[in-house]
Design an enzyme around this catalytic site. Structure first.
Site, PDB file in Angstrom:
ATOM      1  N   THR A  30       0.849  -1.208   0.000  1.00  0.00           N
ATOM      2  CA  THR A  30       0.000   0.000   0.000  1.00  0.00           C
ATOM      3  C   THR A  30       0.878   1.250   0.000  1.00  0.00           C
ATOM      4  O   THR A  30       0.607   2.217  -0.720  1.00  0.00           O
ATOM      5  CB  THR A  30      -0.923   0.002   1.245  1.00  0.00           C
ATOM      6  OG1 THR A  30      -1.663  -1.207   1.243  1.00  0.00           O
ATOM      7  CG2 THR A  30      -1.849   1.186   1.271  1.00  0.00           C
ATOM      8  N   ASP A  66       9.527   5.274  -0.703  1.00  0.00           N
ATOM      9  CA  ASP A  66      10.362   4.227  -1.301  1.00  0.00           C
ATOM     10  C   ASP A  66      11.368   3.671  -0.294  1.00  0.00           C
ATOM     11  O   ASP A  66      11.878   2.566  -0.473  1.00  0.00           O
ATOM     12  CB  ASP A  66      11.076   4.787  -2.533  1.00  0.00           C
ATOM     13  CG  ASP A  66      11.642   3.688  -3.408  1.00  0.00           C
ATOM     14  OD1 ASP A  66      11.299   2.512  -3.173  1.00  0.00           O
ATOM     15  OD2 ASP A  66      12.438   3.999  -4.303  1.00  0.00           O
ATOM     16  N   SER A  80       9.270  -9.781   0.016  1.00  0.00           N
ATOM     17  CA  SER A  80       8.808 -10.799  -0.939  1.00  0.00           C
ATOM     18  C   SER A  80       9.325 -10.483  -2.343  1.00  0.00           C
ATOM     19  O   SER A  80       9.696  -9.347  -2.639  1.00  0.00           O
ATOM     20  CB  SER A  80       7.280 -10.820  -0.967  1.00  0.00           C
ATOM     21  OG  SER A  80       6.801  -9.583  -1.472  1.00  0.00           O
ATOM     22  N   ASP A  87       8.154  -2.706  -6.197  1.00  0.00           N
ATOM     23  CA  ASP A  87       8.967  -1.546  -5.812  1.00  0.00           C
ATOM     24  C   ASP A  87       9.772  -1.042  -7.019  1.00  0.00           C
ATOM     25  O   ASP A  87       9.705   0.132  -7.390  1.00  0.00           O
ATOM     26  CB  ASP A  87       9.882  -1.962  -4.651  1.00  0.00           C
ATOM     27  CG  ASP A  87      10.699  -0.804  -4.100  1.00  0.00           C
ATOM     28  OD1 ASP A  87      11.316  -0.083  -4.892  1.00  0.00           O
ATOM     29  OD2 ASP A  87      10.738  -0.623  -2.862  1.00  0.00           O
ATOM     30  N   ASP A  91       9.197   2.349  -9.257  1.00  0.00           N
ATOM     31  CA  ASP A  91      10.273   3.346  -9.316  1.00  0.00           C
ATOM     32  C   ASP A  91      10.384   3.925 -10.721  1.00  0.00           C
ATOM     33  O   ASP A  91      10.599   5.131 -10.908  1.00  0.00           O
ATOM     34  CB  ASP A  91      11.639   2.711  -8.988  1.00  0.00           C
ATOM     35  CG  ASP A  91      11.835   2.452  -7.505  1.00  0.00           C
ATOM     36  OD1 ASP A  91      10.987   2.890  -6.712  1.00  0.00           O
ATOM     37  OD2 ASP A  91      12.846   1.813  -7.155  1.00  0.00           O
TER      38      ASP A  91
END
Ligand SMILES: CCCCCCCC/C=C\CCCCCCCC(=O)OC[C@H](COP(=O)(O)O[C@@H]1[C@H](O)[C@H](OP(=O)(O)O)[C@@H](O)[C@H](O)[C@H]1O)OC(=O)CCCCCCC/C=C\CCCCCCCC
Ligand SMILES: Nc1ccn([C@@H]2O[C@H](COP(=O)(O)O)[C@@H](O)[C@H]2O)c(=O)n1
Ligand code: MG
Ligand code: MG
Length: 225
Positions: A30, A66, A80, A87, A91
């Site tokens: 989230t 981040d 994970s 992620d 980015d």
């Protein structure tokens, strides 16, 4: 460089906040999603209008997500593969919005074709720099190089100098109208250098890995395996 030296500091500072979010039942995914949405909204709502100050304030508030998402995942023991993929992928989306927003400014009211081109180069080269690492690792190489200008440097240089350019445009502070073009040129040249550094490293690592594999195959062949 920032990744190496500043990460430990920000990990210490952000750990209590990450723990607080976990206690409230917020998931790392989230935070990754909301953080990216905030950066994209800030960049695309403000930068194309030349509102560098407010754009930078909004982006800065969200970009630290981040560092928080991974911190949360590690604290909760929930790092994970999906989280790593999400992620890194988001980015790229955030970076696209930051440099895309600046390119739209120079293509429109900023009216500067050269800086528009330099900004597009920053966007494209940044994505390619990150791709070199992802692709190198995908073919089983360590890609043991960071390079001159990683993502954190690209963001810090651009955001700090965008913020300063915002001081000029919003509050009329003189003498700092030139800092954004300087930032873009620095990021463009730095990204090109980084791309070359990473390609040279992958070329060397690939040659070493292929030579090792060929030697192993000759040994296996001789011993009849
Ligand atoms: C008087 C001055 C006025 C100016 C006003 C301006 C105010 C705003 C100024 C600056 C703030 C900018 C800070 C931006 C920091 C963002 C750093 C960040 O998000 O880094 C992300 C990175 C996460 O790493 P990941 O492992 O998740 O990402 C990997 C990376 O993207 C790889 O890309 P590559 O490097 O290969 O190109 C990918 O390959 C990989 O897939 C991907 O996973 O985190 C770090 O790197 C850690 C280091 C962070 C360093 C932060 C330094 C901040 C410095 C200054 C802050 C100024 C203080 C502002 C206070 C604001 C308080 C809210
Ligand atoms: N939603 C997420 C985000 C990240 N991770 C894990 O954290 C690593 C990245 O750490 P940062 O400090 O750079 O954010 C990533 O590789 C994942 O292992 C996650 O699990 N879920
Ligand atoms: Mg992260
Ligand atoms: Mg990230």
């Amino acid at each position: 460089m920032l990744n190496k030296y500043a990460r430990a500091f920000f990990t210490r500072v952000l750990t209590p906040f990450a723990a607080f979010l976990l206690r409230k039942g917020v998931s790392p995914d989230t935070v990754t999603l909301i953080g990216t949405a905030g950066v994209v909204a800030g960049a695309l709502a403000f930068y194309p209008q030349g509102q560098f100050f407010w754009g930078t304030v909004v982006i800065t508030l969200f970009v630290f997500s981040d560092l928080v998402d991974g911190n949360m995942a590690r604290q909760a023991g929930r790092s994970s593969r999906w989280g790593a993929f999400l992620d890194s992928t988001l980015d790229r989306v955030a970076d696209g919005a930051v440099f895309g927003g600046l390119a739209l400014w120079y293509a429109g009211k900023g009216d500067n074709l050269v800086l528009c081109a330099v900004t597009i180069f920053c966007l494209a080269s940044g994505q390619v720099v990150s791709y070199t690492k992802a692709r190198g690792e995908a073919i089983g190489l360590p890609v043991n190089v960071s390079g001159l200008v990683e993502r954190s440097e690209r963001l810090v240089i651009t955001l700090v100098l965008c913020g300063l350019a915002g001081f000029h445009r919003t509050f009329g502070v003189p003498g700092i109208q030139y800092v954004l073009p300087v930032a873009l040129w620095v990021v463009a040249v730095g990204s090109l250098v980084t791309l070359i550094q990473r390609m040279v490293t992958v070329h060397r690592e690939a040659a070493e890995a292929d030579a090792l594999q060929a030697a192993q195959q000759r040994t296996d062949h001789r011993s009849g395996v």
